[in-house]
Scaffold this motif. Structure first.
Motif, PDB file in Angstrom:
ATOM      1  N   ARG A  10      36.411 -89.302  83.410  1.00 56.72           N
ATOM      2  CA  ARG A  10      36.134 -90.344  82.454  1.00 56.72           C
ATOM      3  C   ARG A  10      36.116 -89.807  81.014  1.00 56.72           C
ATOM      4  N   ARG A  11      36.415 -90.437  79.982  1.00 54.49           N
ATOM      5  CA  ARG A  11      36.509 -89.801  78.728  1.00 54.49           C
ATOM      6  C   ARG A  11      35.696 -90.864  77.762  1.00 54.49           C
ATOM      7  N   TYR A  12      34.514 -90.274  76.955  1.00 53.54           N
ATOM      8  CA  TYR A  12      33.800 -91.189  76.249  1.00 53.54           C
ATOM      9  C   TYR A  12      33.916 -90.609  74.709  1.00 53.54           C
ATOM     10  N   TRP A  13      34.345 -91.640  73.872  1.00 57.12           N
ATOM     11  CA  TRP A  13      34.276 -91.278  72.250  1.00 57.12           C
ATOM     12  C   TRP A  13      33.252 -91.703  71.860  1.00 57.12           C
ATOM     13  N   ARG A  14      32.462 -90.644  70.922  1.00 58.13           N
ATOM     14  CA  ARG A  14      31.046 -90.754  70.236  1.00 58.13           C
ATOM     15  C   ARG A  14      31.484 -90.724  68.856  1.00 58.13           C
ATOM     16  N   LEU A  15      31.392 -91.931  68.030  1.00 63.30           N
ATOM     17  CA  LEU A  15      31.475 -92.008  66.612  1.00 63.30           C
ATOM     18  C   LEU A  15      30.329 -91.965  66.037  1.00 63.30           C
ATOM     19  N   ALA A  16      30.035 -91.309  65.046  1.00 63.76           N
ATOM     20  CA  ALA A  16      28.600 -91.097  64.501  1.00 63.76           C
ATOM     21  C   ALA A  16      28.716 -91.179  62.829  1.00 63.76           C
ATOM     22  N   VAL A  17      27.878 -92.030  62.183  1.00 58.96           N
ATOM     23  CA  VAL A  17      28.014 -92.113  60.656  1.00 58.96           C
ATOM     24  C   VAL A  17      26.451 -91.579  60.555  1.00 58.96           C
ATOM     25  N   THR A  18      26.564 -90.958  59.462  1.00 59.06           N
ATOM     26  CA  THR A  18      25.120 -90.403  58.948  1.00 59.06           C
ATOM     27  C   THR A  18      25.185 -90.319  57.348  1.00 59.06           C
ATOM     28  N   ASP A  19      23.832 -90.844  56.769  1.00 58.87           N
ATOM     29  CA  ASP A  19      23.502 -90.836  55.474  1.00 58.87           C
ATOM     30  C   ASP A  19      22.297 -90.200  55.151  1.00 58.87           C
ATOM     31  N   PRO A  20      21.863 -90.070  53.928  1.00 57.01           N
ATOM     32  CA  PRO A  20      20.818 -89.246  53.512  1.00 57.01           C
ATOM     33  C   PRO A  20      19.583 -90.015  53.852  1.00 57.01           C
ATOM     34  N   GLY A  21      19.456 -91.192  54.228  1.00 56.87           N
ATOM     35  CA  GLY A  21      18.171 -91.834  54.949  1.00 56.87           C
ATOM     36  C   GLY A  21      17.684 -92.642  53.733  1.00 56.87           C
ATOM     37  N   GLY A  22      16.538 -93.323  53.760  1.00 55.53           N
ATOM     38  CA  GLY A  22      16.160 -93.836  52.554  1.00 55.53           C
ATOM     39  C   GLY A  22      16.322 -95.469  52.455  1.00 55.53           C
ATOM     40  N   ALA A  23      16.821 -95.964  53.516  1.00 57.76           N
ATOM     41  CA  ALA A  23      17.124 -97.470  53.584  1.00 57.76           C
ATOM     42  C   ALA A  23      15.654 -97.932  54.154  1.00 57.76           C
ATOM     43  N   PRO A  24      15.144 -98.912  53.541  1.00 62.73           N
ATOM     44  CA  PRO A  24      13.955 -99.414  53.808  1.00 62.73           C
ATOM     45  C   PRO A  24      13.489-100.038  55.218  1.00 62.73           C
ATOM     46  N   THR A  25      14.800-100.268  56.077  1.00 66.20           N
ATOM     47  CA  THR A  25      14.723-100.718  57.557  1.00 66.20           C
ATOM     48  C   THR A  25      15.695-100.049  58.276  1.00 66.20           C
ATOM     49  N   ILE A  26      15.153-100.047  59.762  1.00 68.75           N
ATOM     50  CA  ILE A  26      16.188 -99.664  60.705  1.00 68.75           C
ATOM     51  C   ILE A  26      17.111-100.442  60.857  1.00 68.75           C
ATOM     52  N   PRO A  27      18.392 -99.887  61.144  1.00 70.75           N
ATOM     53  CA  PRO A  27      19.761-100.766  61.397  1.00 70.75           C
ATOM     54  C   PRO A  27      19.347-101.478  62.742  1.00 70.75           C
ATOM     55  N   MET A  28      19.352-102.692  62.646  1.00 70.45           N
ATOM     56  CA  MET A  28      19.346-103.821  63.659  1.00 70.45           C
ATOM     57  C   MET A  28      20.276-104.972  63.402  1.00 70.45           C
ATOM     58  N   PRO A  29      20.963-105.390  64.710  1.00 70.47           N
ATOM     59  CA  PRO A  29      21.635-106.740  64.383  1.00 70.47           C
ATOM     60  C   PRO A  29      20.724-107.795  63.920  1.00 70.47           C
ATOM     61  N   ARG A  30      21.438-108.693  62.929  1.00 66.85           N
ATOM     62  CA  ARG A  30      20.626-109.669  62.397  1.00 66.85           C
ATOM     63  C   ARG A  30      21.286-110.924  62.631  1.00 66.85           C
ATOM     64  N   THR A  31      20.658-112.038  62.441  1.00 68.52           N
ATOM     65  CA  THR A  31      21.306-113.463  62.650  1.00 68.52           C
ATOM     66  C   THR A  31      21.684-113.769  61.239  1.00 68.52           C
ATOM     67  N   PRO A  32      22.851-113.963  60.673  1.00 68.02           N
ATOM     68  CA  PRO A  32      23.215-114.168  59.391  1.00 68.02           C
ATOM     69  C   PRO A  32      23.079-115.808  59.227  1.00 68.02           C
ATOM     70  N   GLU A  33      23.089-116.252  58.456  1.00 72.28           N
ATOM     71  CA  GLU A  33      23.295-117.773  58.308  1.00 72.28           C
ATOM     72  C   GLU A  33      24.672-118.052  58.182  1.00 72.28           C
ATOM     73  N   PHE A  34      25.088-119.260  58.466  1.00 80.57           N
ATOM     74  CA  PHE A  34      26.437-119.591  59.123  1.00 80.57           C
ATOM     75  C   PHE A  34      27.375-119.373  57.847  1.00 80.57           C
TER      76      PHE A  34
END
Length: 146
Positions: free
Chosen positions: A82-106
């Motif tokens: 099996r092959r698994y591809w791992r894609l990662a995106v890194t930034d300097p940090g500093g966002a006020p929240t941890i990335p989490m899916p949210r439920t946007p308004e329609f």
């Protein structure tokens, strides 16, 4: 700055500085172009990876005030046949929240990116802080979590 390995397994690391994406809407296109160069056209997972990359780099520039750089990496892991591809995106940090899916308004036109990533990866994505305080969001396809 780019580091690309052209022999199998294909992989790469790319860092974009703010001068390379003076307007935020340019970075997703740059990420898609970089993945196409790393993997070549027509690769079976290229469409999924480019969509994931677009969502993750967009989050990095939207949620980190005046982000000076963004780093994207791609790594192929072989486990048996099996092959698994791992894609990662890194930034300097500093966002006020941890990335989490949210439920946007329609009527909202944003807020669905991590749901897209979650769907493509079947939940096989996550986030972590480096020792330097940088934020990395990663995703694996095909899903290798469980």
């Amino acid at each position: 700055m780019r580091l690309t390995v052209k022999e199998l397994p294909y992989s790469g690391v790319k860092v974009w500085t703010r001068s390379e994406f003076p307007t935020p809407h340019r970075l997703p296109a740059l990420a898609r172009k970089e993945l196409q160069e790393w993997m070549g056209p027509g690769h079976p997972v290229l469409d999924d990876l480019t969509l994931i990359a677009s969502e993750l780099v967009t989050n990095a520039i939207v949620h980190v005030p005046a982000v000076p750089w963004v780093r994207m990496s791609l790594e192929l892991t072989l486990k048996g046949v099996r092959r698994y591809w791992r894609l990662a995106v890194t930034d300097p940090g500093g966002a006020p929240t941890i990335p989490m899916p949210r439920t946007p308004e329609f009527s909202e036109q944003s807020g669905r990116g991590l749901w897209v990533v979650d769907t493509i990866t079947h939940g096989c994505w996550g986030t972590e802080l480096t020792d330097a305080g940088e934020r990395t969001v990663w995703a694996v396809i095909p899903p290798a979590c469980g």
